[in-house]
Design an enzyme around this catalytic site. Structure first.
Site, PDB file in Angstrom:
ATOM      1  N   GLN A 125     -22.817  35.770  11.758  1.00 37.15           N
ATOM      2  CA  GLN A 125     -21.529  36.193  11.230  1.00 37.15           C
ATOM      3  C   GLN A 125     -20.442  35.781  12.219  1.00 37.15           C
ATOM      4  OE1 GLN A 125     -20.920  40.407  11.067  1.00 37.15           O
ATOM      5  NE2 GLN A 125     -19.684  40.290   9.223  1.00 37.15           N
ATOM      6  N   SER A 128     -14.982  38.062  14.042  1.00 35.79           N
ATOM      7  CA  SER A 128     -14.032  38.500  15.074  1.00 35.79           C
ATOM      8  C   SER A 128     -13.553  37.341  15.934  1.00 35.79           C
ATOM      9  CB  SER A 128     -14.690  39.558  15.965  1.00 35.79           C
ATOM     10  OG  SER A 128     -15.020  40.697  15.224  1.00 35.79           O
ATOM     11  N   SER A 160     -22.708  38.005  15.760  1.00 32.45           N
ATOM     12  CA  SER A 160     -24.090  38.500  15.712  1.00 32.45           C
ATOM     13  C   SER A 160     -25.052  37.388  15.331  1.00 32.45           C
ATOM     14  CB  SER A 160     -24.205  39.641  14.689  1.00 32.45           C
ATOM     15  OG  SER A 160     -23.280  40.652  14.957  1.00 32.45           O
ATOM     16  N   GLU A 244     -20.885  45.033   3.353  1.00 33.72           N
ATOM     17  CA  GLU A 244     -21.337  45.402   4.692  1.00 33.72           C
ATOM     18  C   GLU A 244     -21.168  46.902   4.923  1.00 33.72           C
ATOM     19  OE1 GLU A 244     -18.947  43.832   7.842  1.00 33.72           O
ATOM     20  OE2 GLU A 244     -20.649  43.724   9.205  1.00 33.72           O
ATOM     21  N   ASN A 362     -14.055  52.777  12.827  1.00 29.34           N
ATOM     22  CA  ASN A 362     -13.892  53.947  11.968  1.00 29.34           C
ATOM     23  C   ASN A 362     -12.432  54.385  11.851  1.00 29.34           C
ATOM     24  OD1 ASN A 362     -16.598  53.830  11.583  1.00 29.34           O
ATOM     25  ND2 ASN A 362     -17.060  55.879  12.361  1.00 29.34           N
ATOM     26  N   GLU A 363     -11.618  54.061  12.858  1.00 28.46           N
ATOM     27  CA  GLU A 363     -10.190  54.377  12.742  1.00 28.46           C
ATOM     28  C   GLU A 363      -9.576  53.600  11.561  1.00 28.46           C
ATOM     29  OE1 GLU A 363     -11.745  53.698  15.496  1.00 28.46           O
ATOM     30  OE2 GLU A 363     -11.381  55.388  16.853  1.00 28.46           O
TER      31      GLU A 363
END
Length: 381
Positions: A125, A128, A160, A244, A362-363
């Site tokens: 992947q 980022s 990854s 995902e 999570n933010e």
């Protein structure tokens, strides 16, 4: 929601249980984050594929069993209960493949999916970038039009599987003059061994190269490896991230099996008078069952034609925080023994700590829930 499985799904469960009992390696495979372990896991993928267990939900023409989403859930429950190896192909089969089914041409599906199912081609992947993690739309890597394709330039990070994988997928900026950051992006697949690609492994604290940086210098990608229309990469990427976060990255089978292990650990080694710890074990079991039921509800919606949508963010926040709590309970049960770095629970705990970060922090997921599901005003961004 109908929780009764069909006769075909029950048959699939029995067949999977029998096959796994016969074929799961007696000893754990080496870590897939090492060259030796990666090769061993690739062989395991080929073994699964030989008997059509690598992608049970896919159509048979691509190597699957046509078992559908409930068949996949059943298989995953049996897979984790059997203690089978981790899936080195998960980036491909869980992220890229659903994107291909939704947005690719039939030629691309026929060319890419069978090799993915067999483990012949393992995918990394490449999302980022430096200073562009959860804020994916701020990415700077570019794809410039050339004869017959595109030239990729830029840097990806935290990729990854990249140290040992064969190919990668990601989005690139193809129109730097687009009025908004999430416009003018294109979704591309590329070869990690192509001229102009440099893969630099990133070591973890344990020394294993779990990730890599990718440096791209005028890397040629043919038009046939563009997924969807150029400039529509953001819309297609949201399809990938929805899968995902929402369903495929963490199946309920993983947590059901872990909760069962926790209960066995309590019964064999816990202090019965420690009711606080006992209650945490019960909470872990309840959480695993709740996640299973929530996932089956989502699967019912998908089977009826619904899309995954912003609800995937609810899923992601739940499983990532549940995973940490589950492992903390296990380590507290183990006491000093839990400090051993090569123990299964200790390794799982370290991995769980990354859950609130990867697949979108999570933010960010809470912002999505607040704005898109609850209709609250935008806040801190």
């Amino acid at each position: 929601m109908d929780l009764d499985l069909s006769a075909d799904e029950e048959t699939l469960r029995a067949e999977a249980r029998a096959w796994l009992a016969e074929h799961v390696p007696a000893a754990p495979l080496p870590s897939l984050e090492t060259e030796e372990g990666f090769a061993a896991h690739r062989e395991w993928e080929a073994r699964l594929h030989a008997d059509r267990w690598s992608v049970v939900s896919w159509p048979r023409q691509y190597g699957g069993r046509g078992a559908g989403i409930f068949g996949w859930l059943v298989f995953e429950e049996e897979y984790y209960a059997a203690g089978a190896p981790g899936r080195v192909s998960q980036n491909g089969i869980h992220l890229l493949a659903p994107t291909l089914f939704d947005h690719a041409t039939e030629e691309q599906r026929a060319r890419v999916l069978p090799a993915m199912a067999s483990g012949e081609v393992i995918w990394a992947q490449a999302w980022s970038e430096p200073e562009s993690g959860s804020d994916l739309a701020s990415l700077k890597s570019r794809a410039v039009r050339t004869a017959g394709g595109w030239l990729l330039s830029g840097q990806k990070t935290w990729s990854s599987r990249a140290p040992f994988a064969d190919r990668a997928f990601g989005i690139f900026r193809t129109d730097p003059d687009a009025p908004k950051a999430h416009q003018g992006l294109t979704y591309l697949m590329f070869d990690l061994s192509a001229p102009g690609v440099t893969v630099r492994p990133i070591g973890r604290l344990d020394g294993k190269p779990a990730f890599a940086e990718l440096f791209l210098d005028q890397v040629f990608v043919p038009d046939e490896d563009v997924i969807g229309e150029p400039g529509q990469g953001w819309r297609i990427a949201m399809s990938t991230t929805g899968n995902e976060r929402g369903l495929t990255l963490r199946s309920p089978g993983r947590f059901l099996a872990a909760a069962d292990r926790l209960v066995r650990q309590w019964r064999t080694g816990a202090d019965p008078s420690d009711t606080a710890l006992r209650d945490r074990v019960a909470d872990a079991v309840i959480g695993a069952r709740a996640y299973q039921l929530f996932t089956y509800a989502n699967a019912s919606r998908f089977a009826a034609g619904a899309s995954i949508g912003a609800e995937s963010s609810l899923n992601k926040v739940f499983w990532s925080e549940y995973d940490i709590a589950l492992h903390e309970t296990a380590l507290d049960l183990l006491g000093a023994e839990g400090e051993l770095t090569d123990g299964e629970w200790a390794q799982g705990y370290v991995f769980s700590l990354a859950g609130p970060l990867y697949a979108g922090t999570n933010e960010i997921q809470r912002d999505i829930v607040a704005e898109r599901l609850l209709g609250l005003p935008k806040g801190r961004r």
